[in-house]
Design a protein around this motif. Structure first.
Motif, PDB file in Angstrom:
ATOM      1  N   LEU A  75      -6.014  -5.110   6.449  1.00 51.56           N
ATOM      2  CA  LEU A  75      -4.707  -4.816   5.872  1.00 51.56           C
ATOM      3  C   LEU A  75      -4.084  -6.056   5.242  1.00 51.56           C
ATOM      4  N   ALA A  76      -4.333  -7.198   5.853  1.00 47.94           N
ATOM      5  CA  ALA A  76      -3.736  -8.436   5.355  1.00 47.94           C
ATOM      6  C   ALA A  76      -4.242  -8.803   3.964  1.00 47.94           C
ATOM      7  N   HIS A  77      -5.364  -8.220   3.570  1.00 51.69           N
ATOM      8  CA  HIS A  77      -5.902  -8.496   2.239  1.00 51.69           C
ATOM      9  C   HIS A  77      -5.167  -7.730   1.145  1.00 51.69           C
ATOM     10  N   LEU A  78      -4.352  -6.764   1.546  1.00 51.50           N
ATOM     11  CA  LEU A  78      -3.655  -5.924   0.575  1.00 51.50           C
ATOM     12  C   LEU A  78      -2.328  -6.557   0.168  1.00 51.50           C
ATOM     13  N   GLU A  79      -1.948  -6.312  -1.059  1.00 53.85           N
ATOM     14  CA  GLU A  79      -0.661  -6.808  -1.541  1.00 53.85           C
ATOM     15  C   GLU A  79       0.454  -5.865  -1.130  1.00 53.85           C
TER      16      GLU A  79
END
Length: 292
Positions: free
Chosen positions: A112-116
């Motif tokens: 999830l942290a990879h998503l903007e």
């Protein structure tokens, strides 16, 4: 013997501090404070209010704060894992799977942290297989662990009380060495973060050390008992550690499946040991009667 006595005294002091009510409260406060501090740092970074050097170290997504909080939780769980080495090999193996299940849950937030922000569905779809596999794998390990702990029974490695005490002291010495090594891994990782270098794979390195530790415990146990059944069980648990290490470096879907399969393997080793070892040396004491 003097070395073992000193190691035992240091280990008991560390375990008492970590396991105490005050230790639990401090750990909880550290988790909450770390999570809130991460959220604040990310928000300040997004607004350009952090120094340039520090701003480069802070991620842009608020979801990364969850991953950071889970990493802190994993560090605390690893300390608990290391301390269980002195209790029993089977309990420490169970803690290894507990840590693995938490790593899989952390991987969900890591994806999830990879998503903007704000999160949009089209950008989320490519990450769903990895997230789903990690979540399901963690759940399967959790359920299997429940069966694993229920299957445990207390069976002293030797009937000689003096040898049993010496065996426990040896395990405490090994645990202290592993705790010092883990502290070194954490220090190296923190230094890499602060200097902008490549961050080492902390938990992967830990499980590599655990492989050598498990083999050392197998050999140490043979010193006090040459029973084939004990050697097989402990060696099987060492194999489980190897498979966990491979699960950590495998692709997400494969790693989750491998971790779940390894938990079943550890359960099977336990059930087989409980079924056949008593034929040689008498019945074992159920884990429910064991003192905490």
């Amino acid at each position: 013997m003097a070395v073992l006595s000193r190691a035992e005294a240091v280990f008991d002091a560390v375990e008492a501090a970590v396991s105490s009510h005050r230790g639990h409260r401090l750990a909880g406060a550290a988790l909450v404070s770390g999570f809130l501090a991460a959220l604040l740092a990310i928000e300040l970074g997004r607004r350009g209010l952090l120094p340039a050097r520090l701003g480069r170290l802070v991620p842009d997504s608020h979801l990364a704060a969850i991953q950071f909080a889970f990493t802190l939780l994993l560090v605390l769980e690893v300390v608990g894992l290391i301390l269980t080495l002195a209790r029993s090999i089977s309990t420490s193996v169970g803690k290894q799977f507990e840590v693995l299940s938490l790593i899989l849950l952390r991987d969900v937030f890591k994806e999830l942290a990879h998503l903007e922000e704000p999160v949009r569905w089209p950008e989320t779809v490519p990450h769903l297989p990895a997230m789903g596999a990690s979540a399901v794998g963690a759940l399967v390990i959790f359920v299997t662990l429940g069966l694993f702990y229920r299957a445990q029974c207390r069976k002293p490695i030797t009937q000689d009380r003096g040898e049993q005490t010496s065996f426990i002291a040896g395990k405490k010495l090994i645990a202290l060495g592993l705790l010092a090594a883990f502290a070194g891994i954490m220090a190296r990782g923190l230094a890499a973060v602060l200097t902008g270098g490549q961050v080492p794979a902390t938990f992967e390195s830990l499980y590599t050390l655990l492989i050598f530790t498990d083999v050392l415990l197998v050999l140490l146990a043979i010193r006090y008992s040459s029973s084939y059944h004990v050697a097989f069980r402990n060696s099987g648990f060492a194999v489980a550690t190897v498979m966990i290490r491979l699960a950590l470096i495998a692709p997400p879907v494969v790693g989750a499946a491998l971790g779940a399969a390894t938990a079943f393997f550890a359960l099977a080793v336990t059930v087989a040991y409980n079924r056949f070892a008593p034929l040689m040396s008498g019945p074992c004491e159920p884990a429910a009667t064991r003192r905490p």
